[in-house]
Enzyme design. Structure first.
Site, PDB file in Angstrom:
ATOM      1  CD  GLU A 114      -2.898  -1.344   2.219  1.00 42.97           C
ATOM      2  OE1 GLU A 114      -4.133  -1.322   2.081  1.00 42.97           O
ATOM      3  OE2 GLU A 114      -2.332  -1.579   3.303  1.00 42.97           O
ATOM      4  CD  GLU A 134      -3.516  -6.376   3.812  1.00 40.58           C
ATOM      5  OE1 GLU A 134      -2.807  -5.357   3.975  1.00 40.58           O
ATOM      6  OE2 GLU A 134      -3.485  -7.065   2.776  1.00 40.58           O
TER       7      GLU A 134
END
Length: 260
Positions: A114, A134
């Site tokens: 990210e 995740e």
């Protein structure tokens, strides 16, 4: 740049000409982001933004992993590795207005990916990989992964990465345009700095405006596209830098930009 084991600072910052190089330096923790690291990245981004002598930034990492994302040990201690302005890693919610290039060697996973997605350009080693794992931990990529990745890759490719949580090697993603430069292992940082220095040679007002228009125009109504583009361009064409650029071309010399 080599690893600095045992350094008191989680992030190293140095200038190379008009380029600010920000290096994650927690190799013993796979450069995972804890609160101190987030604050240090945020402070470096503030320096990049506020210093008019800086034209672009590069974010890199020491060690074999670019960034493993959230520091889970710190998370279990109750830390939230974010800043009020920049969000996670002091960056993802408020990237700099100046160009920022990711130089990736090794895995960039979860929040590490990210961070990369918050950058404007990506230089990556053929040995690097990218992933949003995740979902494998019952979580979601809430620091920009779910929104930025589908804008950087074809929707189906992005969804497969998001829903499986599997990491993908750089060469495979380079074919989809995620990576600007695919380089041999060990060459990412030098290539990223070279790219940043090339950007730094250009008019800062023109570069800043060009980046802003590219980012903002995706949300412009169709009938406002050219009026807004003309408005943004007008300030650049009327600037001292535009006049300097024309004079330098006519006089066959390098421009001396003022940023105004």
């Amino acid at each position: 740049m080599t690893a600095s084991k045992g350094t008191a600072e989680p992030v190293l910052v140095e200038r190379q000409g008009a380029v600010l190089v920000i290096t994650l330096d927690r190799p013993e923790a796979r450069n995972a982001i804890d609160l101190r690291t987030a604050e240090a990245i945020g402070a470096a981004i503030e320096t990049l933004e506020s210093d008019r002598s800086l034209a672009a930034g590069v974010i890199a990492a020491n060690g074999s992993t670019f960034c493993a994302g959230l520091d889970l040990k710190a998370h279990l201690r109750g830390e939230r590795p974010r800043t009020e302005k920049g969000g996670f890693a002091g960056l993802v919610e408020a990237p700099p207005t100046k160009p920022l290039i990711a130089a990736v060697e090794g895995p960039a996973l979860g929040g590490g990916f990210e961070i990369v997605l918050a950058c404007d350009l990506v230089v990556a080693s053929a040995a690097a990989s990218f992933g949003l794992p995740e979902v494998k931990r019952g979580l979601v990529a809430a620091a920009g992964g779910l929104t930025r990745l589908p804008r950087s890759l074809p929707r189906a490719v992005a969804l497969e990465m998001i829903l499986t949580g599997d990491a993908v090697p750089t060469p495979e993603l380079a074919g989809f345009g995620l990576v600007n430069r695919l380089v041999e292992p060990g060459q990412a940082l030098a290539t990223a700095i070279d790219l940043a220095l090339r950007i730094a040679e250009n008019g800062p007002l023109a570069v800043h405006t060009s980046k802003r228009v590219v980012i903002e125009s995706s949300g412009w109504p169709a009938d406002q596209e050219f009026p807004r583009l003309r408005e943004a361009a007008a300030a650049v064409f009327a600037s001292a830098d535009a006049r300097e650029g024309a004079r330098a071309f006519a006089e066959r010399r390098r421009p001396a930009w003022s940023g105004i």
